[in-house]
Design a protein around this motif. Structure first.
Motif, short mmCIF file in Angstrom:
data_model
loop_
_atom_site.label_atom_id
_atom_site.label_comp_id
_atom_site.label_asym_id
_atom_site.label_seq_id
_atom_site.Cartn_x
_atom_site.Cartn_y
_atom_site.Cartn_z
N GLU A 1 -34.03 62.60 66.89
CA GLU A 1 -33.18 61.44 66.70
C GLU A 1 -31.90 61.68 67.49
N LEU B 1 -37.20 51.54 42.52
CA LEU B 1 -36.74 50.41 43.30
C LEU B 1 -35.71 49.58 42.54
N GLY B 2 -34.58 49.34 43.19
CA GLY B 2 -33.59 48.43 42.64
C GLY B 2 -32.74 48.99 41.51
N SER C 1 -29.30 60.60 57.94
CA SER C 1 -29.66 60.73 59.35
C SER C 1 -29.46 59.41 60.09
N LYS C 2 -29.88 58.34 59.46
CA LYS C 2 -29.74 57.01 60.05
C LYS C 2 -28.26 56.72 60.30
N GLU D 1 -31.73 62.26 52.60
CA GLU D 1 -31.76 62.79 53.96
C GLU D 1 -31.94 61.69 55.01
N GLU D 2 -32.87 60.78 54.74
CA GLU D 2 -33.16 59.72 55.72
C GLU D 2 -31.97 58.81 55.94
N TYR E 1 -44.01 78.39 48.24
CA TYR E 1 -43.64 77.48 49.33
C TYR E 1 -42.55 78.14 50.15
N ALA F 1 -38.92 44.05 45.78
CA ALA F 1 -38.93 45.33 45.09
C ALA F 1 -37.64 45.56 44.31
N ARG F 2 -36.54 45.05 44.84
CA ARG F 2 -35.26 45.35 44.19
C ARG F 2 -35.12 44.64 42.86
N GLU G 1 -38.69 64.53 48.21
CA GLU G 1 -38.86 64.15 46.80
C GLU G 1 -40.30 64.28 46.34
N LYS H 1 -34.22 58.05 42.44
CA LYS H 1 -35.06 58.52 43.53
C LYS H 1 -35.47 57.32 44.38
N ASN H 2 -36.04 57.61 45.55
CA ASN H 2 -36.41 56.54 46.47
C ASN H 2 -37.45 55.59 45.89
N ASP H 3 -38.29 56.09 44.97
CA ASP H 3 -39.32 55.19 44.45
C ASP H 3 -38.86 54.42 43.21
N ILE I 1 -25.77 58.93 60.61
CA ILE I 1 -25.25 59.80 61.67
C ILE I 1 -25.61 59.22 63.04
N ARG J 1 -29.03 62.31 66.67
CA ARG J 1 -28.23 63.46 66.24
C ARG J 1 -28.73 64.75 66.88
N GLY K 1 -33.31 63.47 48.69
CA GLY K 1 -33.77 62.09 48.71
C GLY K 1 -32.93 61.22 49.63
N ASN L 1 -43.43 70.61 40.97
CA ASN L 1 -43.19 70.63 39.53
C ASN L 1 -44.49 70.42 38.74
N GLU M 1 -34.88 71.26 38.61
CA GLU M 1 -36.24 70.82 38.32
C GLU M 1 -37.06 72.06 37.97
N LEU M 2 -38.28 71.81 37.52
CA LEU M 2 -39.12 72.91 37.10
C LEU M 2 -39.21 74.00 38.17
N ARG M 3 -39.24 73.60 39.46
CA ARG M 3 -39.36 74.60 40.52
C ARG M 3 -38.16 75.56 40.53
N LEU N 1 -46.70 73.53 38.86
CA LEU N 1 -46.16 74.55 37.95
C LEU N 1 -46.51 74.21 36.50
#
Lengths: 546, 546
Positions: free
Chosen positions: B390, A45-46, A340-341, A336-337, B355, B460-461, B337, A41-43, A343, B392, A334, B344, A390-392, B347
């Motif tokens: 953006e 790191l590394g 988009s960048k 998406e950004e 949602y 961070a990495r 995310e 995931k994005n958080d 594209i 796009r 996760g 989650n 995921e749970l959802r 829940l």
């Protein structure tokens, strides 16, 4: 351990339950289903990627009778190399899946020998106390199977990733007859793919991609570059078909793409004439409108081919104005950004960019709600346990099961590491085992934990300040001005303004006689920096007494 | 500067063109439209929010005749406090928008006095060389306007965020007559919202939310907690209507939500009877099925009310099993995310979570493709410049314009900071000005740049290693063992194993007599660590000679 009970343990997968691995255990004998990786995931790191926690299996390595793999996607085969480094057991899979595993092990120079056993859809094997029937299911890769698992405790149907595609690219629909047969025998428990449990209706057939590619190829004036996952073998077939029809040659870029196509062709899962394929070098000698290139990198990762094309840093070939680039995939949650960048960058380079929001150049490989309901009615299981989500998604999938008529008390929603026990007419919660995941960063596995991740996040949020002090042993006074550097905190210009003030704060502590230890300085500096900038960088002091 | 030309400059917005600000300039006289903020992307580590770069305006502060704000959402009003700290000019907006700006300035203790001028939809004002006609448009907040901007260079229609809602919550549809009137006068240039340019069809009316809430309120056995943006005033009305109908009282949580509702009620934009509203404290004394709570935090941010409810750390009230929580918003791109993680967790706490994937509890406030095409046909502009999106989305919006019949050469797609010049029948590219954005982190503005961000990402990495050495001045030998600490690199257990080896590497350098400077040690340690772990932490050495 409970006797005569079938124990089922979902593992792996970043909160996606049983996504990468499910363990079946009966009287202490173990069968592992799938061994995949997840992307961070994005958080996180590394981190390069994530594998299931093998703790439970490691302690019972001699009890593992076999590893069964349902299909050749990374989230199901990607951790095989790590698993067989610790657990020695035969790997059972269909020919294409085994071919892809073999290719993967070769690419990674896996030193541990794997015993690979081919099982075709429709065949039955025995793995320890389990009779396992392989049956064909449709997904976005050929040769995918579901499993009928018979043990003295009952019959379990394990549906891996699937969709009910009535017109699949390889003309091989799901084995509905087998599902009905299981139903007649009486299915005690169904495990099934929840990925699209929030999506109403039916997932479109892979067939809809044909006309979309047809249109793209017909209208493209320059080259057509199609990016997708290396393991999306059926997409390769569709691009090859379009290239053939529109008089273009096809080149492949990306080692995993090249490898996988080679394996799939050799095994007869791809029907591509030899003279359709050219090398990237040959492609660069041809007129643009005669060329199609298929490559990896559809998630726009900066280091991937598409990422490098968008940045103008790809070595093998670069993007020309007038090229049409097709992103034939859907963003992994996760990503998406990043996509988009990418594209935006491709558009900025004058390319025509086609992605799933613009044309049907991708469809999901997972069943939507109506297919999930159909599955319940085909299999008619006594109990249901949603996996792969995921749970959802699991909660939603559980509700669908109840809507279709499975009693609510027979539906069990659990998370990774929660043991589920089946015995005849009952399904119960067992104990919890370590069901978390393990980070892989660089060469090493598991030496990153949540504490390290938390430190990384703290470093990243506010940066660091390092202070080096030399103090006279006798007088307690500073021998020279404190040396101060910062990283990731403020711009160098702002640091220049702040640092003299920080020096003053340090002097105040030292000259105030309060220099019992570095903590005093750290606290003084931290509180000054927070007051000035409302930020909290990590502050480190090194102190030498000379 | 070109005379007799209207200059238009989109600014702000993280690649979303003109999202937060557009500058109009004629003969050196300036009008600013909107002054909003954007929230950081996932790779903008530690950043609170982002504002447009005021560089161009700062240099021409005395030429700014006015600031016109189209509606009260954060991405249009959020930077007003920063703008007026540098530029003194009257702010023109409709009553609700001004009310929300005023509330915002108060909450932020904005010290600079703002001159706030109320303009109603349908009215015309003069701002420097511009005649500006305010006309009503529908969006997800009441009192939103588009602008008809007349200058000697021509008539521009500036559509801010809008949708063509035929049944809006406040019964006030878009002023179609005005758009047609502009069309008859002859519109030289249209600027319009591209947010949903990739979405086919029509955006559903806000009205569809009514029945969805009705169902949720009818079925909920416990409390109903609805989370949305504090500025989504019309959603508050809908929840109040549902509460009234189903015999529940309504409490509000979150200071901005409380403030905004107070302002909107005072100004007559919300129709909520006094006795419907209760405090959170009162709500906690009542039976669950008599209570509805409306709060902020629908993006699941850890520090928001919903984030804290999901973690069990909310002070004012907490989540009970059986509560129904409605996330009445769509994930802001990049937040997927965080929102999933929050769902989650909710829940897991036994809440029923609703949602937009489950029920129509949110609709977009932006026009889809058919509405965008209708706008072209209503306004019939000579030229078109897509904004609010953006690249796009802008590209897609431009294609729609061409489909509807606007000549391709009359459509101009630009990015932030690109000056566009309009004179009579021509639209041309001007120069580029600083059109990037400015990071706000803590109290300080603009002292974070890309270099700082890059350092944060590097920290961070792979984390850091700090090495402190004391060397004997005369012998050049170490006075004591090197002190080594790591952060964000490996677990403390692994560090314990690595550090003795790192010490050896350092000894080798020092005793090899190669200690001319810290670089030698850094290089030796870095290459050792990379060899062992395939990672590249930042390594710092402090060296004192005693």
């Amino acid at each position: 351990m409970s006797k005569n009970k079938l124990r089922i343990i979902p593992l792996g997968g970043l909160g996606e339950v049983g996504k990468n691995m499910t363990v079946y255990e009966y009287k202490g004998q173990i069968m592992i289903v799938d061994a995949g990786i997840m992307f961070p995931k994005n958080d996180m790191l590394g981190i390069d990627y994530i594998i299931p926690d093998f703790e439970y299996l490691r302690k019972r390595a001699d009890k593992v009778a076999g590893i069964v793999i349902t299909h050749g996607h990374e989230d199901h085969i990607g951790a095989v190399q790590h698993l067989i480094a610790e657990i020695s057991a035969p790997i059972y899979a269909t020919p294409l899946t085994l071919g892809l595993i073999e290719g993967k092990l070769l690419r990674n120079n896996a030193t541990h020998k794997a015993e690979l056993v081919t099982v075709n859809a429709g065949e039955k094997i025995t793995v320890g106390p389990f009779d396992v029937e392989f049956f064909h299911i449709c997904h976005s890769i050929p040769d995918c199977v579901g499993l009928g698992i018979t043990s003295p405790a009952g019959l379990v149907v394990h549906m891996s990733d699937f969709k009910f595609d009535q017109t699949p690219v390889d003309n091989w629909p799901t084995d509905y007859a087998k599902l009905s047969e299981f139903s007649q025998r009486g299915v005690d428990l169904l495990l099934s793919d929840s990925t699209n449990a929030e999506r109403p209706g039916w997932t479109p057939s892979e067939m809809v991609i044909g006309p979309a590619f047809d249109k793209v190829f017909a209208e493209a004036k320059g080259r057509v570059i199609v990016a997708t996952f290396a393991s999306l073998i059926s997409r390769v077939q569709q691009v090859a078909d379009a290239a053939l029809k529109h008089g273009r040659k096809m080149a492949l870029a990306g080692p995993s793409m090249v490898d996988n196509v080679k394996i799939a062709r050799k095994l007869g899962y791809l029907d591509i004439p030899d003279d359709l394929l050219i090398s990237i070098d040959q492609a660069s000698q041809m007129q643009d409108h005669k060329v199609a290139i298929m490559c990896t990198g559809s998630q726009g990762e900066p280091s991937s081919i598409v990422g490098r094309l968008s940045a103008g840093t790809n070595r093998q070939f670069s993007l020309n104005t007038g090229d049409t680039i097709v992103l034939s995939s859907h963003p992994i949650p996760g990503n998406e950004e990043t996509i988009s960048k990418t594209i935006n960058r491709l558009l900025r380079r004058g390319a025509n960019v086609i992605y799933d929001a613009i044309a049907a150049v991708h469809v999901s490989g997972h069943a939507s709600q109506e297919e999930q309901k159909l599955l319940f009615n085909l299999v008619r299981p006594k109990h249901f346990m949603p996996i792969h989500g995921e749970l959802r998604q699991l909660s939603r999938h559980a509700k669908l099961a109840v809507e279709v008529g499975i009693p609510e008390e027979n539906v069990i929603v659990v998370e990774n590491g929660q043991v589920v026990e089946l015995q005849g007419n009952k399904i119960l919660l067992g104990e919890r085992i370590p069901g978390d995941y393990v980070f892989v960063d660089g060469e090493s596995i598991g030496d990153i934990d949540y504490d390290v991740m938390k430190e990384r996040s703290q470093l990243a949020r506010n940066g660091i300040m390092l202070i080096d002090l030399s103090v006279d042993k006798l007088s307690g006074r500073l021998l020279h001005d404190p040396e101060i550097i910062t990283r990731g905190f403020v711009t160098s210009e702002d640091a220049e303004q702040l640092i003299p003030e920080v020096r003053k704060q340090i002097m105040n502590v030292v000259n105030g006689g309060g220099l019992d230890n570095e903590k005093d300085i750290i606290n003084a500096v931290k509180s000054y920096l927070h007051q000035e900038t409302k930020r909290r960088p990590m502050v480190f002091v090194t102190l030498s007494r000379g």
